[in-house]
Design an enzyme around this catalytic site. Structure first.
Site, PDB file in Angstrom:
ATOM      1  N   ARG A   5      40.705  25.042  26.687  1.00 39.05           N
ATOM      2  CA  ARG A   5      41.221  25.361  25.344  1.00 39.05           C
ATOM      3  C   ARG A   5      40.502  24.524  24.280  1.00 39.05           C
ATOM      4  O   ARG A   5      40.246  24.993  23.179  1.00 39.05           O
ATOM      5  CB  ARG A   5      42.735  25.151  25.264  1.00 39.05           C
ATOM      6  CG  ARG A   5      43.185  23.719  25.440  1.00 39.05           C
ATOM      7  CD  ARG A   5      44.634  23.512  25.070  1.00 39.05           C
ATOM      8  NE  ARG A   5      45.072  22.175  25.454  1.00 39.05           N
ATOM      9  CZ  ARG A   5      46.071  21.528  24.866  1.00 39.05           C
ATOM     10  NH1 ARG A   5      46.725  22.080  23.864  1.00 39.05           N
ATOM     11  NH2 ARG A   5      46.431  20.323  25.280  1.00 39.05           N
ATOM     12  N   SER A  32      48.065  24.031  19.295  1.00 38.13           N
ATOM     13  CA  SER A  32      47.981  23.913  20.751  1.00 38.13           C
ATOM     14  C   SER A  32      46.794  24.658  21.337  1.00 38.13           C
ATOM     15  O   SER A  32      46.192  24.209  22.318  1.00 38.13           O
ATOM     16  CB  SER A  32      49.275  24.424  21.387  1.00 38.13           C
ATOM     17  OG  SER A  32      50.370  23.615  21.015  1.00 38.13           O
ATOM     18  N   GLU A  53      54.171  38.185  18.394  1.00 39.15           N
ATOM     19  CA  GLU A  53      52.954  38.550  19.121  1.00 39.15           C
ATOM     20  C   GLU A  53      52.583  40.017  18.958  1.00 39.15           C
ATOM     21  O   GLU A  53      51.399  40.365  19.001  1.00 39.15           O
ATOM     22  CB  GLU A  53      53.108  38.200  20.608  1.00 39.15           C
ATOM     23  CG  GLU A  53      53.094  36.717  20.913  1.00 39.15           C
ATOM     24  CD  GLU A  53      54.406  36.001  20.597  1.00 39.15           C
ATOM     25  OE1 GLU A  53      55.418  36.695  20.334  1.00 39.15           O
ATOM     26  OE2 GLU A  53      54.425  34.759  20.614  1.00 39.15           O
ATOM     27  N   PHE A  78      52.882  34.283  26.426  1.00 43.52           N
ATOM     28  CA  PHE A  78      53.314  35.060  25.265  1.00 43.52           C
ATOM     29  C   PHE A  78      52.359  36.216  24.961  1.00 43.52           C
ATOM     30  O   PHE A  78      52.788  37.348  24.765  1.00 43.52           O
ATOM     31  CB  PHE A  78      53.421  34.154  24.034  1.00 43.52           C
ATOM     32  CG  PHE A  78      54.297  32.949  24.248  1.00 43.52           C
ATOM     33  CD1 PHE A  78      55.395  32.997  25.090  1.00 43.52           C
ATOM     34  CD2 PHE A  78      54.004  31.748  23.616  1.00 43.52           C
ATOM     35  CE1 PHE A  78      56.201  31.880  25.291  1.00 43.52           C
ATOM     36  CE2 PHE A  78      54.795  30.628  23.810  1.00 43.52           C
ATOM     37  CZ  PHE A  78      55.899  30.691  24.644  1.00 43.52           C
ATOM     38  N   HIS A 104      46.974  27.783  28.070  1.00 46.33           N
ATOM     39  CA  HIS A 104      48.190  27.342  28.769  1.00 46.33           C
ATOM     40  C   HIS A 104      48.579  28.324  29.885  1.00 46.33           C
ATOM     41  O   HIS A 104      49.735  28.713  30.020  1.00 46.33           O
ATOM     42  CB  HIS A 104      49.348  27.163  27.788  1.00 46.33           C
ATOM     43  CG  HIS A 104      49.149  26.062  26.810  1.00 46.33           C
ATOM     44  ND1 HIS A 104      48.143  26.081  25.853  1.00 46.33           N
ATOM     45  CD2 HIS A 104      49.817  24.895  26.634  1.00 46.33           C
ATOM     46  CE1 HIS A 104      48.203  24.979  25.132  1.00 46.33           C
ATOM     47  NE2 HIS A 104      49.193  24.227  25.585  1.00 46.33           N
ATOM     48  N   ARG A 162      45.572  24.463  29.646  1.00 41.03           N
ATOM     49  CA  ARG A 162      46.031  23.286  28.917  1.00 41.03           C
ATOM     50  C   ARG A 162      45.428  22.030  29.530  1.00 41.03           C
ATOM     51  O   ARG A 162      45.053  21.105  28.824  1.00 41.03           O
ATOM     52  CB  ARG A 162      47.555  23.208  28.979  1.00 41.03           C
ATOM     53  CG  ARG A 162      48.137  21.927  28.384  1.00 41.03           C
ATOM     54  CD  ARG A 162      49.625  21.831  28.679  1.00 41.03           C
ATOM     55  NE  ARG A 162      50.253  20.724  27.998  1.00 41.03           N
ATOM     56  CZ  ARG A 162      51.550  20.454  28.104  1.00 41.03           C
ATOM     57  NH1 ARG A 162      52.339  21.203  28.851  1.00 41.03           N
ATOM     58  NH2 ARG A 162      52.067  19.420  27.449  1.00 41.03           N
TER      59      ARG A 162
END
Length: 314
Positions: A5, A32, A53, A78, A104, A162
């Site tokens: 990421r 994030s 989303e 998500f 993630h 992550r």
């Protein structure tokens, strides 16, 4: 050690400086996902749609239809599930040039728990017509992948982490869609892995080679399209194939490899999460619990090699 990421955030910023057609979008998770690097540099080319989303995909579709290249990012749990209908009908049905970046993913989300550890997304995305699916094994491959897909037209799903990954490739890595990489040669079995599990496969190889086994390790970061020729080559040059993924053992990398080999069967063992949700815990604790740590993988792969090589699991 570096997370994929982080490499995404850095590379998106670089690409944004080179190409003013690139647009960044997030569903309120740019900190994030590291898309915030792009947002800070190009606030007029970045859209935070909030925790919505479905809107993330709809807005990305509209931006793409005007000739721009949207990179829409969120957590895998998500972005792969909540807007699935929009991904299917807007992006895939219309072959829109939208890049979905899912950070993630997998068990290494850790303490966030089972609701945030997406273990189904490869299967969900792989089945959609016109969708390409990728999972790079380290930061340098992530950068190379992003540069390649920017030039490729059509929807794609990039699965990132992550957690920090060991660096496997140097900065000169070139990514080719539909092509895997042989990281080590061997003739007993082939381990075909993707994402974080590639580094685990290399650790297993080092251990088992000390015991006299010969292991071929393949990095399969292009899951759809997949490198059929390399899979066939593994089936010919080794006695069996093992797939490793931080994903359900259904519908992911292992399933893709088995589909390729359906007309040319060889012994195959699929190692992944066995029909279960994740749970809260430190990343390495979770990998151990689900049999994806180095020790558990070494044990399982040793048994498989002995079975295909000698007819015994001893």
């Amino acid at each position: 050690m570096k997370s994929t990421r982080e490499a995404f955030g850095e590379t998106l910023l670089e690409l944004g400086k080179e190409n003013d057609k690139i647009i960044g979008l997030s569903a309120d998770l740019q900190d994030s996902t590291k898309a915030i690097y792009f947002q800070k540099e190009f606030p007029d080319r970045f859209f935070n749609v909030g925790i919505s989303e479905q809107d993330l995909i709809g807005i990305s579709a509209g931006i793409s239809s005007e000739g721009f290249i949207p990179f829409a990012s969120s957590f895998a749990a998500f972005i792969a599930t909540r807007p699935y209908d929009q991904i299917r009908m807007l992006l895939c049905y219309n072959k829109l040039n939208v890049k979905l970046v899912a950070t993630h993913s997998g068990l290494t989300v850790g303490e966030d728990g089972g609701s945030a550890q997406c273990l189904e997304d490869i299967a969900l995305m792989r089945v959609l017509p016109n969708m390409k699916v990728f999972q790079p094994c380290d930061a340098n491959e992530t950068k190379a992948l992003l540069r390649t897909i920017t030039k490729d037209i059509g929807p794609c799903y990039i699965r990132l982490s992550r957690a920090d990954y060991p660096i496997i490739f140097d900065e000169n890595k070139v990514f080719t869609i539909g092509q895997g990489d042989i990281l080590s040669e061997g003739n007993d079995v082939s381990i075909i892995a993707t994402g974080f599990m590639v580094s685990k496969a290399l650790e297993v190889k080092d251990t088992l080679e000390k015991e006299g086994f010969s292991i071929r390790v393949v990095n399969m970061s292009s899951i759809k399209p997949i490198d059929k020729n390399l899979i066939f080559d593994c089936s010919k040059k080794t006695k069996g194939i093992i797939t490793i993924e931080e994903h359900q053992s259904f519908g992911g990398l292992g399933a893709a490899v088995l589909e390729v080999l359906s007309l040319n069967p060889v012994p195959v063992k699929v190692i992944g999460v066995n029909d279960a949700f994740g749970q809260s815990g430190k990343a390495e604790e979770l990998l151990s619990h689900y049999g994806l740590d180095t020790s558990s993988l070494t044990y399982a792969i040793r048994k498989f090699i002995n079975k295909v090589k000698y007819g015994s699991e001893g």
